[in-house]
Write a protein that holds these residues in place. Structure first.
Motif, PDB file in Angstrom:
ATOM      1  N   PRO A 392       0.804  -1.224   0.000  1.00  0.00           N
ATOM      2  CA  PRO A 392       0.000   0.000   0.000  1.00  0.00           C
ATOM      3  C   PRO A 392       0.834   1.271   0.000  1.00  0.00           C
ATOM      4  CG  PRO A 392      -0.026  -1.050   2.159  1.00  0.00           C
ATOM      5  CD  PRO A 392       0.620  -2.003   1.222  1.00  0.00           C
ATOM      6  N   ASP A 393       2.126   1.149   0.328  1.00  0.00           N
ATOM      7  CA  ASP A 393       3.037   2.288   0.290  1.00  0.00           C
ATOM      8  C   ASP A 393       4.442   1.772   0.009  1.00  0.00           C
ATOM      9  OD1 ASP A 393       4.175   1.426   2.864  1.00  0.00           O
ATOM     10  OD2 ASP A 393       2.357   2.260   3.745  1.00  0.00           O
ATOM     11  N   ARG A 394       5.349   2.717  -0.234  1.00  0.00           N
ATOM     12  CA  ARG A 394       6.712   2.342  -0.634  1.00  0.00           C
ATOM     13  C   ARG A 394       7.444   1.586   0.472  1.00  0.00           C
ATOM     14  NH1 ARG A 394      11.968   4.872  -0.877  1.00  0.00           N
ATOM     15  NH2 ARG A 394      13.094   4.114  -2.728  1.00  0.00           N
ATOM     16  N   ASP A 395       7.291   2.023   1.708  1.00  0.00           N
ATOM     17  CA  ASP A 395       7.978   1.348   2.814  1.00  0.00           C
ATOM     18  C   ASP A 395       7.564  -0.114   2.915  1.00  0.00           C
ATOM     19  OD1 ASP A 395       9.400   3.601   3.476  1.00  0.00           O
ATOM     20  OD2 ASP A 395       8.092   4.184   5.143  1.00  0.00           O
ATOM     21  N   HIS A 420      21.566  -7.251  -4.100  1.00  0.00           N
ATOM     22  CA  HIS A 420      20.242  -6.704  -3.849  1.00  0.00           C
ATOM     23  C   HIS A 420      19.981  -6.538  -2.356  1.00  0.00           C
ATOM     24  CE1 HIS A 420      18.780  -6.506  -7.916  1.00  0.00           C
ATOM     25  NE2 HIS A 420      19.105  -7.760  -8.148  1.00  0.00           N
ATOM     26  N   ARG A 421      20.414  -7.522  -1.569  1.00  0.00           N
ATOM     27  CA  ARG A 421      20.230  -7.395  -0.121  1.00  0.00           C
ATOM     28  C   ARG A 421      20.960  -6.161   0.401  1.00  0.00           C
ATOM     29  NH1 ARG A 421      21.229 -13.837   0.984  1.00  0.00           N
ATOM     30  NH2 ARG A 421      19.051 -14.510   0.696  1.00  0.00           N
ATOM     31  N   ARG A 422      22.175  -5.942  -0.081  1.00  0.00           N
ATOM     32  CA  ARG A 422      22.928  -4.766   0.354  1.00  0.00           C
ATOM     33  C   ARG A 422      22.243  -3.482  -0.098  1.00  0.00           C
ATOM     34  NH1 ARG A 422      29.097  -2.854  -1.465  1.00  0.00           N
ATOM     35  NH2 ARG A 422      28.838  -0.715  -0.693  1.00  0.00           N
ATOM     36  N   LEU A 423      21.812  -3.460  -1.357  1.00  0.00           N
ATOM     37  CA  LEU A 423      21.242  -2.230  -1.895  1.00  0.00           C
ATOM     38  C   LEU A 423      19.961  -1.829  -1.173  1.00  0.00           C
ATOM     39  CD1 LEU A 423      21.798  -2.698  -5.745  1.00  0.00           C
ATOM     40  CD2 LEU A 423      23.123  -1.320  -4.142  1.00  0.00           C
ATOM     41  N   LEU A 424      19.121  -2.795  -0.829  1.00  0.00           N
ATOM     42  CA  LEU A 424      17.865  -2.456  -0.163  1.00  0.00           C
ATOM     43  C   LEU A 424      18.086  -1.887   1.232  1.00  0.00           C
ATOM     44  CD1 LEU A 424      15.398  -5.302  -1.177  1.00  0.00           C
ATOM     45  CD2 LEU A 424      15.623  -3.018  -2.134  1.00  0.00           C
ATOM     46  N   ASP A 425      19.279  -2.092   1.794  1.00  0.00           N
ATOM     47  CA  ASP A 425      19.606  -1.528   3.106  1.00  0.00           C
ATOM     48  C   ASP A 425      20.346  -0.202   3.010  1.00  0.00           C
ATOM     49  OD1 ASP A 425      18.399  -3.457   4.668  1.00  0.00           O
ATOM     50  OD2 ASP A 425      20.152  -4.767   4.668  1.00  0.00           O
ATOM     51  N   GLU A 426      20.665   0.230   1.793  1.00  0.00           N
ATOM     52  CA  GLU A 426      21.379   1.492   1.637  1.00  0.00           C
ATOM     53  C   GLU A 426      20.458   2.671   1.951  1.00  0.00           C
ATOM     54  OE1 GLU A 426      24.463   2.454   0.884  1.00  0.00           O
ATOM     55  OE2 GLU A 426      25.214   0.384   0.903  1.00  0.00           O
ATOM     56  N   PRO A 427      20.920   3.629   2.742  1.00  0.00           N
ATOM     57  CA  PRO A 427      20.077   4.789   3.078  1.00  0.00           C
ATOM     58  C   PRO A 427      19.567   5.535   1.851  1.00  0.00           C
ATOM     59  CG  PRO A 427      22.007   4.703   4.505  1.00  0.00           C
ATOM     60  CD  PRO A 427      22.203   3.644   3.468  1.00  0.00           C
ATOM     61  N   ARG A 430      16.623   3.636   0.442  1.00  0.00           N
ATOM     62  CA  ARG A 430      15.473   3.796   1.326  1.00  0.00           C
ATOM     63  C   ARG A 430      14.828   5.170   1.136  1.00  0.00           C
ATOM     64  NH1 ARG A 430      15.047   0.560   6.161  1.00  0.00           N
ATOM     65  NH2 ARG A 430      16.556  -1.148   6.189  1.00  0.00           N
ATOM     66  N   ALA A 431      15.679   6.179   0.895  1.00  0.00           N
ATOM     67  CA  ALA A 431      15.182   7.552   0.745  1.00  0.00           C
ATOM     68  C   ALA A 431      14.758   7.878  -0.676  1.00  0.00           C
ATOM     69  CB  ALA A 431      16.269   8.534   1.191  1.00  0.00           C
ATOM     70  N   GLY A 432      15.012   6.974  -1.634  1.00  0.00           N
ATOM     71  CA  GLY A 432      14.709   7.263  -3.035  1.00  0.00           C
ATOM     72  C   GLY A 432      15.621   8.324  -3.607  1.00  0.00           C
ATOM     73  N   ALA A 433      16.844   8.412  -3.081  1.00  0.00           N
ATOM     74  CA  ALA A 433      17.773   9.477  -3.473  1.00  0.00           C
ATOM     75  C   ALA A 433      18.910   8.918  -4.315  1.00  0.00           C
ATOM     76  CB  ALA A 433      18.334  10.169  -2.230  1.00  0.00           C
ATOM     77  N   VAL A 434      18.569   8.238  -5.403  1.00  0.00           N
ATOM     78  CA  VAL A 434      19.582   7.652  -6.271  1.00  0.00           C
ATOM     79  C   VAL A 434      19.508   8.279  -7.658  1.00  0.00           C
ATOM     80  CG1 VAL A 434      19.598   5.476  -5.015  1.00  0.00           C
ATOM     81  CG2 VAL A 434      18.091   5.742  -6.984  1.00  0.00           C
TER      82      VAL A 434
END
Length: 447
Positions: A392-395, A420-427, A430-434
């Motif tokens: 229902p949301d991005r989180d 992928h496991r590492r990337l999903l934990d990158e701040p 998480r912030a959508g700042a890529v």
């Protein structure tokens, strides 16, 4: 349209066969020597051997595909993605053989497959394009064009696509050296050595819009995807909708994609790709005239079955919904799980899948063409599966993606699961700042 030949392999062949069966259509699978026991071969109503393992002697052999259609009574061809999906010559061969091509007209494939012609079409549609040049034939032309555009620039093959045929250039000296090599590379890869220049935008996000167009001239979009997590311009993670996109920018970029599709008389499913600058400007870069690998995340946030819509449109039927009937419902993320070794610069790792345990649960979908015991062939793309997680949301979507990766078990070949496991934990993720260069900056030692 009664019987569809699926001119592809792996997960996309499985996906098309399922959609065709749901629509009441019969299916014909094709396979090479390497794929005799492929999952899609078993799922189809009929299967035809089309040649040796090398793609050039099987999945890229349009004559063999036409003969397979004739011998089985197929009246349509769905090309999937890759292989012949964006080759105008193949689409013409299918049409000349009396087969319905599940895709746009030959002329549209030609126009949008030529990146310089596509840029001109975008201009005519009032869609902003990345500052750049027309075709450059020699070093003097290239240097003059680069002076106008401004360094750094990208040397791009006019017939390229999917991130291929691109060379970054930071100076006149680099450009003089890179141009002949870029032309040779384009000639070898695309049988066309035409190249042009584009301004290299620093910190850009890769935003693409999924569109559908039918024979009545109706064009709709199913919103946008963010595909900025890339390795050497090849996508690793995609999500929909694009996180943090202002409502006005979202409306403008989706409208621009629809305008371009109308401008070129588009038919079927396609994707219009843009770069979004840090200041919020967006520029058209190319259009992919086919279904995309990452189409499931658009399906997840809208409820639209894009492959079923492709089949409807190819049969002459209208799109099953109007623009005002589709909206964004939650968020979705897709992870491409490849047979590649992250500890060895992502070299492909063909071999036998001794174990393949797939995740499940609410909002979790896995598209794959393989089961345990199958072999990942060295002849084709190394993708094993796509893990698609929505919520229902991005989180929630990201949390489900992390859980899905924790459940996923792939043994027998090295894979990209650990990355992928590492990337999903990158701040930043998480912030959508890529942005498109973000991963290269994060992991320069391994890329």
């Amino acid at each position: 349209m009664r019987r569809v030949l699926v001119a592809n392999r792996g997960e996309i062949a499985v996906r098309i066969i399922r959609a065709a069966h749901a629509a009441g259509l019969e299916t014909v699978a094709v396979y090479s020597d390497a794929d005799e026991h492929g999952r899609w071969v078993q799922l189809a109503d009929t299967a035809v051997h089309i040649g040796k393992s090398a793609a050039a002697k099987s999945y890229l052999n349009s004559a063999a595909l036409v003969e397979a259609a004739r011998s089985t009574g197929a009246d349509a061809v769905h090309p999937g993605y890759g292989f012949l999906s964006e080759r105008a010559g193949a689409a013409k061969e299918f049409a000349d053989a009396g087969l319905t091509f599940v895709g746009p007209a030959v002329s549209t494939i030609e126009t949008m497959g030529d990146k310089a012609a596509a840029r001109e079409a975008a201009r005519r549609a009032g869609v902003p394009v990345v500052p750049g040049s027309g075709p450059v034939g020699d070093v003097d032309e290239a240097l003059a064009a680069a002076d106008d555009v401004g360094y750094p620039v990208l040397l791009k093959a006019a017939a390229g696509g999917g991130g291929r045929g691109i060379r970054p250039v930071a100076s006149a000296a680099e450009l003089a050296e890179a141009l002949p090599a870029a032309q040779a590379e384009a000639r070898a890869a695309f049988s066309d050595d035409t190249v042009y220049l584009e301004w290299a935008i620093d910190g850009a996000r890769h935003i693409e819009v999924q569109i559908l167009a039918d024979t009545a001239g109706t064009v709709v979009h199913t919103f946008e995807r963010d595909c900025s997590v890339q390795r050497r311009r090849q996508k690793l993670i995609e999500e929909a909708p694009a996180p943090g996109l202002p409502a006005r920018t979202r409306a403008d970029i989706n409208d621009a994609a629809v305008r371009l599709a109308r401008q070129v008389g588009y038919l079927g499913a396609g994707t219009v790709e843009f770069l979004l600058t840090p200041s919020g400007e967006f520029f058209f870069i190319e259009m992919n005239t086919r279904i995309q690998v990452e189409h499931p995340i658009s399906e997840a946030i809208t409820g639209v079955d894009l492959v079923s819509e492709q089949l409807r449109i190819a049969a002459g039927e209208p799109i099953s919904f109007g623009q005002d009937e589709v909206g964004i419902r939650g968020a979705a993320v897709e992870l491409r799980i490849n047979a590649e070794d992250p500890d060895n610069r992502f070299q492909p790792t063909p071999g036998t899948l001794t174990r393949l345990d797939l995740p499940g649960g609410p909002g979790v979908r896995v598209d794959t063409g393989f089961v345990a015991g199958d072999r990942i062939s060295p002849f084709y793309d190394s993708m094993i599966a796509k893990v698609i997680c929505s919520g229902p949301d991005r989180d929630t979507a990201l949390a489900r993606a992390r859980q899905a990766l924790a459940e996923l078990r792939v043994e027998g070949v090295p894979t990209t699961v650990s990355v992928h496991r590492r990337l999903l934990d990158e701040p930043d993720v998480r912030a959508g700042a890529v942005h498109t260069r973000w991963l290269e900056e994060l992991m320069p030692e391994t890329l």
